[in-house]
Design a protein around this motif. Structure first.
Motif, PDB file in Angstrom:
ATOM      1  N   LEU A  32      -0.055 -11.123  -8.279  1.00 40.71           N
ATOM      2  CA  LEU A  32      -1.421 -11.624  -8.355  1.00 40.71           C
ATOM      3  C   LEU A  32      -1.613 -12.667  -7.269  1.00 40.71           C
ATOM      4  O   LEU A  32      -0.846 -13.633  -7.195  1.00 40.71           O
ATOM      5  CB  LEU A  32      -1.691 -12.261  -9.720  1.00 40.71           C
ATOM      6  N   ALA A  33      -2.594 -12.465  -6.422  1.00 44.00           N
ATOM      7  CA  ALA A  33      -2.913 -13.420  -5.367  1.00 44.00           C
ATOM      8  C   ALA A  33      -4.355 -13.871  -5.547  1.00 44.00           C
ATOM      9  O   ALA A  33      -5.096 -13.303  -6.357  1.00 44.00           O
ATOM     10  CB  ALA A  33      -2.719 -12.779  -4.001  1.00 44.00           C
ATOM     11  N   ASP A  34      -4.752 -14.873  -4.794  1.00 44.68           N
ATOM     12  CA  ASP A  34      -6.106 -15.383  -4.941  1.00 44.68           C
ATOM     13  C   ASP A  34      -7.166 -14.439  -4.364  1.00 44.68           C
ATOM     14  O   ASP A  34      -8.339 -14.579  -4.655  1.00 44.68           O
ATOM     15  CB  ASP A  34      -6.243 -16.773  -4.322  1.00 44.68           C
ATOM     16  N   ARG A  35      -6.743 -13.413  -3.614  1.00 45.24           N
ATOM     17  CA  ARG A  35      -7.692 -12.460  -3.029  1.00 45.24           C
ATOM     18  C   ARG A  35      -7.535 -11.028  -3.519  1.00 45.24           C
ATOM     19  O   ARG A  35      -8.408 -10.193  -3.279  1.00 45.24           O
ATOM     20  CB  ARG A  35      -7.549 -12.448  -1.514  1.00 45.24           C
ATOM     21  N   ARG A  36      -6.406 -10.719  -4.178  1.00 41.48           N
ATOM     22  CA  ARG A  36      -6.180  -9.328  -4.600  1.00 41.48           C
ATOM     23  C   ARG A  36      -5.043  -9.230  -5.606  1.00 41.48           C
ATOM     24  O   ARG A  36      -4.326 -10.193  -5.863  1.00 41.48           O
ATOM     25  CB  ARG A  36      -5.871  -8.453  -3.389  1.00 41.48           C
ATOM     26  N   VAL A  37      -4.895  -8.032  -6.146  1.00 42.68           N
ATOM     27  CA  VAL A  37      -3.783  -7.677  -7.021  1.00 42.68           C
ATOM     28  C   VAL A  37      -2.951  -6.648  -6.257  1.00 42.68           C
ATOM     29  O   VAL A  37      -3.491  -5.706  -5.679  1.00 42.68           O
ATOM     30  CB  VAL A  37      -4.280  -7.060  -8.351  1.00 42.68           C
ATOM     31  N   ILE A  38      -1.625  -6.836  -6.253  1.00 47.96           N
ATOM     32  CA  ILE A  38      -0.725  -5.941  -5.520  1.00 47.96           C
ATOM     33  C   ILE A  38       0.260  -5.332  -6.510  1.00 47.96           C
ATOM     34  O   ILE A  38       0.919  -6.045  -7.255  1.00 47.96           O
ATOM     35  CB  ILE A  38       0.049  -6.714  -4.430  1.00 47.96           C
ATOM     36  N   ILE A  39       0.348  -4.003  -6.506  1.00 47.49           N
ATOM     37  CA  ILE A  39       1.271  -3.299  -7.396  1.00 47.49           C
ATOM     38  C   ILE A  39       2.233  -2.494  -6.531  1.00 47.49           C
ATOM     39  O   ILE A  39       1.807  -1.743  -5.660  1.00 47.49           O
ATOM     40  CB  ILE A  39       0.522  -2.348  -8.350  1.00 47.49           C
ATOM     41  N   GLN A  40       3.531  -2.658  -6.786  1.00 48.78           N
ATOM     42  CA  GLN A  40       4.535  -1.850  -6.091  1.00 48.78           C
ATOM     43  C   GLN A  40       5.278  -1.033  -7.121  1.00 48.78           C
ATOM     44  O   GLN A  40       5.758  -1.556  -8.118  1.00 48.78           O
ATOM     45  CB  GLN A  40       5.521  -2.709  -5.313  1.00 48.78           C
ATOM     46  N   ASP A  41       5.360   0.276  -6.865  1.00 46.18           N
ATOM     47  CA  ASP A  41       6.009   1.206  -7.794  1.00 46.18           C
ATOM     48  C   ASP A  41       7.065   2.005  -7.040  1.00 46.18           C
ATOM     49  O   ASP A  41       6.762   2.681  -6.064  1.00 46.18           O
ATOM     50  CB  ASP A  41       4.964   2.135  -8.395  1.00 46.18           C
ATOM     51  N   LYS A  42       8.332   1.924  -7.505  1.00 51.46           N
ATOM     52  CA  LYS A  42       9.449   2.635  -6.863  1.00 51.46           C
ATOM     53  C   LYS A  42       9.940   3.801  -7.720  1.00 51.46           C
ATOM     54  O   LYS A  42      11.073   4.226  -7.585  1.00 51.46           O
ATOM     55  CB  LYS A  42      10.614   1.675  -6.620  1.00 51.46           C
ATOM     56  N   SER A  43       9.099   4.321  -8.587  1.00 50.52           N
ATOM     57  CA  SER A  43       9.555   5.354  -9.528  1.00 50.52           C
ATOM     58  C   SER A  43       9.459   6.773  -8.973  1.00 50.52           C
ATOM     59  O   SER A  43       9.636   7.738  -9.702  1.00 50.52           O
ATOM     60  CB  SER A  43       8.748   5.262 -10.824  1.00 50.52           C
ATOM     61  N   PHE A  44       9.221   6.926  -7.688  1.00 52.15           N
ATOM     62  CA  PHE A  44       9.061   8.251  -7.105  1.00 52.15           C
ATOM     63  C   PHE A  44      10.386   8.826  -6.638  1.00 52.15           C
ATOM     64  O   PHE A  44      11.308   8.099  -6.281  1.00 52.15           O
ATOM     65  CB  PHE A  44       8.078   8.188  -5.929  1.00 52.15           C
ATOM     66  N   ILE A  45      10.484  10.135  -6.583  1.00 48.62           N
ATOM     67  CA  ILE A  45      11.685  10.841  -6.117  1.00 48.62           C
ATOM     68  C   ILE A  45      11.844  10.629  -4.613  1.00 48.62           C
ATOM     69  O   ILE A  45      10.878  10.592  -3.885  1.00 48.62           O
ATOM     70  CB  ILE A  45      11.592  12.340  -6.460  1.00 48.62           C
ATOM     71  N   GLY A  46      13.063  10.504  -4.164  1.00 48.97           N
ATOM     72  CA  GLY A  46      13.339  10.377  -2.751  1.00 48.97           C
ATOM     73  C   GLY A  46      13.186   8.974  -2.205  1.00 48.97           C
ATOM     74  O   GLY A  46      12.919   8.796  -1.020  1.00 48.97           O
ATOM     75  N   LYS A  47      13.330   7.986  -3.054  1.00 46.91           N
ATOM     76  CA  LYS A  47      13.271   6.573  -2.660  1.00 46.91           C
ATOM     77  C   LYS A  47      11.939   6.178  -2.035  1.00 46.91           C
ATOM     78  O   LYS A  47      11.856   5.263  -1.231  1.00 46.91           O
ATOM     79  CB  LYS A  47      14.413   6.226  -1.712  1.00 46.91           C
ATOM     80  N   LYS A  48      10.871   6.895  -2.380  1.00 46.37           N
ATOM     81  CA  LYS A  48       9.552   6.543  -1.872  1.00 46.37           C
ATOM     82  C   LYS A  48       8.962   5.410  -2.703  1.00 46.37           C
ATOM     83  O   LYS A  48       9.263   5.264  -3.880  1.00 46.37           O
ATOM     84  CB  LYS A  48       8.627   7.752  -1.916  1.00 46.37           C
ATOM     85  N   VAL A  49       8.132   4.605  -2.063  1.00 49.79           N
ATOM     86  CA  VAL A  49       7.525   3.443  -2.708  1.00 49.79           C
ATOM     87  C   VAL A  49       6.016   3.522  -2.537  1.00 49.79           C
ATOM     88  O   VAL A  49       5.532   3.804  -1.445  1.00 49.79           O
ATOM     89  CB  VAL A  49       8.054   2.125  -2.088  1.00 49.79           C
ATOM     90  N   ALA A  50       5.292   3.276  -3.610  1.00 47.91           N
ATOM     91  CA  ALA A  50       3.831   3.206  -3.546  1.00 47.91           C
ATOM     92  C   ALA A  50       3.415   1.751  -3.697  1.00 47.91           C
ATOM     93  O   ALA A  50       3.860   1.067  -4.615  1.00 47.91           O
ATOM     94  CB  ALA A  50       3.217   4.046  -4.658  1.00 47.91           C
ATOM     95  N   ILE A  51       2.576   1.296  -2.774  1.00 51.04           N
ATOM     96  CA  ILE A  51       2.026  -0.051  -2.851  1.00 51.04           C
ATOM     97  C   ILE A  51       0.518   0.075  -2.939  1.00 51.04           C
ATOM     98  O   ILE A  51      -0.110   0.705  -2.089  1.00 51.04           O
ATOM     99  CB  ILE A  51       2.421  -0.900  -1.638  1.00 51.04           C
ATOM    100  N   THR A  52      -0.056  -0.496  -3.984  1.00 53.50           N
ATOM    101  CA  THR A  52      -1.491  -0.478  -4.188  1.00 53.50           C
ATOM    102  C   THR A  52      -2.002  -1.905  -4.114  1.00 53.50           C
ATOM    103  O   THR A  52      -1.464  -2.801  -4.759  1.00 53.50           O
ATOM    104  CB  THR A  52      -1.844   0.116  -5.570  1.00 53.50           C
ATOM    105  N   SER A  53      -3.030  -2.109  -3.318  1.00 53.23           N
ATOM    106  CA  SER A  53      -3.628  -3.425  -3.157  1.00 53.23           C
ATOM    107  C   SER A  53      -5.092  -3.322  -3.512  1.00 53.23           C
ATOM    108  O   SER A  53      -5.823  -2.529  -2.917  1.00 53.23           O
ATOM    109  CB  SER A  53      -3.441  -3.889  -1.703  1.00 53.23           C
ATOM    110  N   MET A  54      -5.506  -4.110  -4.491  1.00 50.71           N
ATOM    111  CA  MET A  54      -6.916  -4.066  -4.917  1.00 50.71           C
ATOM    112  C   MET A  54      -7.514  -5.450  -4.814  1.00 50.71           C
ATOM    113  O   MET A  54      -6.916  -6.415  -5.112  1.00 50.71           O
ATOM    114  CB  MET A  54      -7.002  -3.634  -6.376  1.00 50.71           C
TER     115      MET A  54
END
Length: 64
Positions: free
Chosen positions: A42-64
């Motif tokens: 949680l930041a003062d300008r956005r919410v950042i979510i990082q998810d490492k649950s994908f196959i092949g060591k891929k990472v999803a980063i969502t910034s809202m």
């Protein structure tokens, strides 16, 4: 950087810190307890979510 930022894991806090925009401040960083593959920043300008649950060591980063 405010030293009183609540967080669950130091490495997650560091990842959020490294991706901050200019003059953006962290409010808190929380681990997805139980899952162990994601966390929420949680930041003062956005919410950042990082998810490492994908196959092949891929990472999803969502910034809202």
């Amino acid at each position: 950087m405010n030293q009183s930022v609540p967080y669950d894991k130091q490495e997650q806090l560091q990842q959020i810190q490294s991706g901050l925009m200019q003059n953006e401040q962290i409010i808190a960083v929380y681990d997805a307890i139980g899952a162990g593959t994601a966390f929420l920043g949680l930041a003062d300008r956005r919410v950042i979510i990082q998810d490492k649950s994908f196959i092949g060591k891929k990472v999803a980063i969502t910034s809202m």
